[in-house]
Design a protein around this motif. Sequence first.
Motif, mmCIF file in Angstrom:
data_model
loop_
_atom_site.group_PDB
_atom_site.id
_atom_site.type_symbol
_atom_site.label_atom_id
_atom_site.label_comp_id
_atom_site.label_asym_id
_atom_site.label_seq_id
_atom_site.Cartn_x
_atom_site.Cartn_y
_atom_site.Cartn_z
ATOM 1 N N MET A 85 45.193 34.664 114.692
ATOM 2 C CA MET A 85 46.642 34.777 114.639
ATOM 3 C C MET A 85 47.288 33.444 114.994
ATOM 4 O O MET A 85 46.687 32.609 115.670
ATOM 5 N N ALA A 86 48.510 33.236 114.558
ATOM 6 C CA ALA A 86 49.220 31.989 114.789
ATOM 7 C C ALA A 86 49.536 31.809 116.269
ATOM 8 O O ALA A 86 49.568 32.768 117.044
ATOM 9 N N THR A 87 49.790 30.561 116.663
ATOM 10 C CA THR A 87 50.172 30.241 118.039
ATOM 11 C C THR A 87 51.668 29.972 118.092
ATOM 12 O O THR A 87 52.181 29.116 117.359
ATOM 13 N N PHE A 88 52.367 30.709 118.946
ATOM 14 C CA PHE A 88 53.815 30.556 119.099
ATOM 15 C C PHE A 88 54.107 29.923 120.458
ATOM 16 O O PHE A 88 53.523 30.295 121.470
ATOM 17 N N GLU A 89 55.067 29.000 120.476
ATOM 18 C CA GLU A 89 55.443 28.327 121.718
ATOM 19 C C GLU A 89 56.950 28.083 121.718
ATOM 20 O O GLU A 89 57.516 27.650 120.710
ATOM 21 N N VAL A 90 57.595 28.368 122.865
ATOM 22 C CA VAL A 90 59.019 28.069 123.020
ATOM 23 C C VAL A 90 59.149 26.716 123.707
ATOM 24 O O VAL A 90 58.615 26.509 124.801
ATOM 25 N N ILE A 91 59.854 25.783 123.066
ATOM 26 C CA ILE A 91 60.046 24.437 123.599
ATOM 27 C C ILE A 91 61.494 24.296 124.055
ATOM 28 O O ILE A 91 62.427 24.578 123.288
ATOM 29 N N ALA A 92 61.690 23.866 125.302
ATOM 30 C CA ALA A 92 63.026 23.651 125.857
ATOM 31 C C ALA A 92 63.249 22.160 126.058
ATOM 32 O O ALA A 92 62.403 21.462 126.648
ATOM 33 N N LYS A 93 64.387 21.655 125.534
ATOM 34 C CA LYS A 93 64.681 20.240 125.660
ATOM 35 C C LYS A 93 66.182 20.022 125.606
ATOM 36 O O LYS A 93 66.848 20.431 124.668
ATOM 37 N N GLU A 94 66.716 19.395 126.662
ATOM 38 C CA GLU A 94 68.139 19.033 126.743
ATOM 39 C C GLU A 94 69.049 20.231 126.497
ATOM 40 O O GLU A 94 70.030 20.142 125.769
ATOM 41 N N GLY A 95 68.700 21.363 127.086
ATOM 42 C CA GLY A 95 69.542 22.551 126.994
ATOM 43 C C GLY A 95 69.334 23.386 125.753
ATOM 44 O O GLY A 95 69.884 24.484 125.651
ATOM 45 N N LEU A 96 68.566 22.873 124.787
ATOM 46 C CA LEU A 96 68.276 23.622 123.569
ATOM 47 C C LEU A 96 66.862 24.189 123.633
ATOM 48 O O LEU A 96 65.998 23.676 124.329
ATOM 49 N N ARG A 97 66.630 25.259 122.889
ATOM 50 C CA ARG A 97 65.309 25.864 122.804
ATOM 51 C C ARG A 97 64.974 26.125 121.336
ATOM 52 O O ARG A 97 65.845 26.501 120.557
ATOM 53 N N LEU A 98 63.715 25.904 121.010
ATOM 54 C CA LEU A 98 63.255 26.187 119.656
ATOM 55 C C LEU A 98 61.836 26.723 119.711
ATOM 56 O O LEU A 98 61.144 26.595 120.725
ATOM 57 N N VAL A 99 61.417 27.335 118.622
ATOM 58 C CA VAL A 99 60.082 27.928 118.544
ATOM 59 C C VAL A 99 59.201 27.069 117.652
ATOM 60 O O VAL A 99 59.578 26.732 116.524
ATOM 61 N N LYS A 100 58.024 26.712 118.181
ATOM 62 C CA LYS A 100 57.013 25.983 117.424
ATOM 63 C C LYS A 100 55.874 26.938 117.098
ATOM 64 O O LYS A 100 55.385 27.663 117.964
ATOM 65 N N VAL A 101 55.453 26.943 115.830
ATOM 66 C CA VAL A 101 54.375 27.826 115.382
ATOM 67 C C VAL A 101 53.259 26.964 114.805
ATOM 68 O O VAL A 101 53.502 26.138 113.926
ATOM 69 N N ILE A 102 52.043 27.141 115.311
ATOM 70 C CA ILE A 102 50.878 26.428 114.796
ATOM 71 C C ILE A 102 50.068 27.391 113.936
ATOM 72 O O ILE A 102 49.646 28.461 114.404
ATOM 73 N N LEU B 26 71.149 27.345 121.572
ATOM 74 C CA LEU B 26 71.582 27.284 122.964
ATOM 75 C C LEU B 26 71.147 28.527 123.724
ATOM 76 O O LEU B 26 71.141 28.547 124.945
ATOM 77 N N SER B 27 70.808 29.558 122.988
ATOM 78 C CA SER B 27 70.254 30.761 123.588
ATOM 79 C C SER B 27 68.786 30.511 123.864
ATOM 80 O O SER B 27 68.354 29.380 123.963
ATOM 81 N N GLY B 28 67.988 31.576 123.958
ATOM 82 C CA GLY B 28 66.568 31.424 124.191
ATOM 83 C C GLY B 28 65.761 32.333 123.292
ATOM 84 O O GLY B 28 66.313 33.033 122.427
ATOM 85 N N PHE B 29 64.467 32.341 123.504
ATOM 86 C CA PHE B 29 63.555 33.161 122.716
ATOM 87 C C PHE B 29 62.509 33.784 123.642
ATOM 88 O O PHE B 29 62.112 33.184 124.637
ATOM 89 N N HIS B 30 62.069 34.953 123.267
ATOM 90 C CA HIS B 30 61.056 35.668 124.037
ATOM 91 C C HIS B 30 59.909 36.036 123.096
ATOM 92 O O HIS B 30 60.142 36.582 122.011
ATOM 93 N N ILE B 31 58.679 35.719 123.505
ATOM 94 C CA ILE B 31 57.504 36.022 122.702
ATOM 95 C C ILE B 31 56.817 37.259 123.267
ATOM 96 O O ILE B 31 56.476 37.301 124.454
ATOM 97 N N MET B 32 56.619 38.259 122.430
ATOM 98 C CA MET B 32 56.016 39.523 122.847
ATOM 99 C C MET B 32 54.738 39.770 122.055
ATOM 100 O O MET B 32 54.677 39.511 120.855
ATOM 101 N N GLU B 33 53.723 40.272 122.728
ATOM 102 C CA GLU B 33 52.447 40.590 122.089
ATOM 103 C C GLU B 33 52.382 42.078 121.792
ATOM 104 O O GLU B 33 52.547 42.917 122.685
#
Length: 225
Positions: A1-18, A77-84
Amino acid sequence: MATFEVIAKEGLRLVKVILQNETVRTESGALYYMRGKITMQSKAPTAGSFLKSLATGENIFRPTYTGTGELYLEPSLSGFHIMELNGSEWILDRGAYWASDGTVEVSVERNKLFSGLIGGEGLFQTKVKGRGKVVMVAQGPVEEVHLQNDRLVVDGNFAIARTNTLNYRVEKATKSIFGSMTSGEFLVNTFEGTGTVLLAPVPYWGVMLLRQMNLARPTNTSGSE
């Protein structure tokens, strides 16, 4: 399965998928950029799916990305939650779905007429089930509330997801209309049974503000007199 990661930088958040020769699905318009040998595909909906989207308001254009590389989703500016998911089934708040493994089935759940219209969730919500990871949009840190033949009452739209084992409804905060109106809590969301509810009551900007206030507080280093 893919790898999901939430990256936080300078108040912003984004999702990186490998991706390693894998497939993921995202919400329409979620792509920021991608690197590597990744192919995007967005299938044309069937007539039945199109009619259902008109009735439910659900987005039917959820593209898939297949291959090997890195996929970056739009920052927020919001966030993300990763659930299994381990064979479980969850009902997501309107607008909460962001991305998921290709092994996760994404469909819709019909709410009761009163709860859907009055509660603000609409008649239909996104339903996810199967095995794999699901990424949800969350305004702040997520808290898990586990119920065992219990009842949870939540004000506002703080609940972002619930297991399908729970009964959900919208009701008056008190038995009388006058009492509900004067209490300041007219309608509340009620969850009953055995299952889990995910709450995001404090937005990230609120968390940052509290941290700044704590850092700004003077410390007493002279000791008590």
